[in-house]
Design a protein around this motif. Structure first.
Motif, mmCIF file in Angstrom:
data_model
loop_
_atom_site.group_PDB
_atom_site.id
_atom_site.type_symbol
_atom_site.label_atom_id
_atom_site.label_comp_id
_atom_site.label_asym_id
_atom_site.label_seq_id
_atom_site.Cartn_x
_atom_site.Cartn_y
_atom_site.Cartn_z
ATOM 1 N N CYS A 173 -9.192 10.266 -6.135
ATOM 2 C CA CYS A 173 -9.976 9.608 -6.545
ATOM 3 C C CYS A 173 -9.847 8.688 -8.120
ATOM 4 O O CYS A 173 -10.202 9.620 -9.328
ATOM 5 C CB CYS A 173 -11.599 9.069 -6.311
ATOM 6 N N ASP A 189 -4.671 13.158 -3.077
ATOM 7 C CA ASP A 189 -5.190 12.836 -3.766
ATOM 8 C C ASP A 189 -6.422 12.824 -4.489
ATOM 9 O O ASP A 189 -6.998 12.932 -4.969
ATOM 10 C CB ASP A 189 -4.361 11.366 -3.564
ATOM 11 N N PRO A 191 1.154 -1.202 -0.236
ATOM 12 C CA PRO A 191 -0.239 -0.060 0.008
ATOM 13 C C PRO A 191 0.813 0.787 -0.677
ATOM 14 O O PRO A 191 2.047 0.857 0.755
ATOM 15 C CB PRO A 191 -0.631 -0.175 1.375
ATOM 16 N N MET A 219 -14.004 1.260 -4.941
ATOM 17 C CA MET A 219 -13.340 1.313 -6.053
ATOM 18 C C MET A 219 -14.078 -0.434 -6.598
ATOM 19 O O MET A 219 -12.913 -1.266 -7.366
ATOM 20 C CB MET A 219 -12.704 0.803 -3.979
ATOM 21 N N LEU A 267 -5.630 1.342 6.267
ATOM 22 C CA LEU A 267 -6.298 0.545 5.645
ATOM 23 C C LEU A 267 -5.842 -0.829 6.517
ATOM 24 O O LEU A 267 -5.348 -1.211 6.967
ATOM 25 C CB LEU A 267 -4.943 0.501 4.238
ATOM 26 N N GLU A 299 -7.976 1.528 -1.563
ATOM 27 C CA GLU A 299 -6.773 1.540 -2.104
ATOM 28 C C GLU A 299 -6.467 -0.065 -3.141
ATOM 29 O O GLU A 299 -6.846 -0.884 -2.344
ATOM 30 C CB GLU A 299 -5.868 1.265 -1.557
ATOM 31 N N ILE A 357 -2.067 7.752 1.323
ATOM 32 C CA ILE A 357 -3.447 8.566 1.272
ATOM 33 C C ILE A 357 -2.802 9.766 1.033
ATOM 34 O O ILE A 357 -3.073 9.875 2.887
ATOM 35 C CB ILE A 357 -4.267 7.994 0.862
ATOM 36 N N VAL A 385 -0.365 1.640 -7.966
ATOM 37 C CA VAL A 385 -1.539 1.897 -6.734
ATOM 38 C C VAL A 385 -2.997 3.045 -7.792
ATOM 39 O O VAL A 385 -2.268 3.752 -8.454
ATOM 40 C CB VAL A 385 -0.812 2.400 -4.829
ATOM 41 N N TYR A 386 -3.707 2.056 -7.412
ATOM 42 C CA TYR A 386 -5.034 3.134 -8.148
ATOM 43 C C TYR A 386 -5.808 3.376 -6.078
ATOM 44 O O TYR A 386 -6.154 2.548 -5.282
ATOM 45 C CB TYR A 386 -6.179 1.990 -8.806
ATOM 46 N N LYS A 387 -5.943 5.080 -6.123
ATOM 47 C CA LYS A 387 -7.046 5.690 -4.666
ATOM 48 C C LYS A 387 -7.499 5.825 -5.154
ATOM 49 O O LYS A 387 -8.569 6.283 -6.294
ATOM 50 C CB LYS A 387 -5.706 6.404 -3.956
#
Length: 145
Positions: free
Chosen positions: A33, A31, A23, A65, A91, A48, A26, A56-58
């Protein structure tokens, strides 16, 4: 020959350390989305995804998500993470979490979805706020409907 060996070793080290599957923090208020493009500000509901290659996709909410997964090859995903409701900004493994959908606990995208590391914590909030509890698989099914 020595230079070639050095270059090869350096390249392998960069490859090994460049694909860190973990991870990333954030940066709340900065950041965005990946799914809905809103700025991530809510430390209770952010999420995430980390791919097997370490990308990594936040997300500003677990529901973003889950909706993103419709557009992505999920076999590439290593980690699904959601913020723990009882520890904002922390997280947790979403696949092991207990989820609460309660109209009395708003989330950024309006699904009223919150994640809990411990089922007991989720049950306590359910008693206080109302709603229904779900597992990760149940949430995935609910959002597919």
């Amino acid at each position: 020959m020595q230079i070639l060996k050095y270059a090869l070793t350096l390249g392998l080290l960069l490859l090994f350390f460049g694909c860190n599957v973990s991870p990333k923090p954030i940066d709340y208020g900065s950041d965005g989305c990946y799914f809905c493009k809103m700025t991530i500000v809510d430390k209770v509901h952010a999420a995430e995804i980390v791919t097997k290659k370490g990308k990594v996709y936040k997300f500003d909410a677990t529901e973003c998500m889950v909706n993103f997964m419709d557009e992505f090859d999920t076999s590439e995903i290593e980690l699904y993470l959601s913020n723990n409701y009882t520890e904002p900004g922390i997280l947790i493994d979403a696949t092991q979490a207990t989820f609460l959908i309660s109209k009395n606990v708003p989330s950024p995208m309006g699904a009223f979805l919150s994640a809990f590391k411990n089922k007991a914590d989720a049950e306590n909030v359910k008693i206080e706020k109302g709603g229904e509890l779900y597992t990760w698989k149940e949430i995935l099914g609910k959002f597919k409907d």
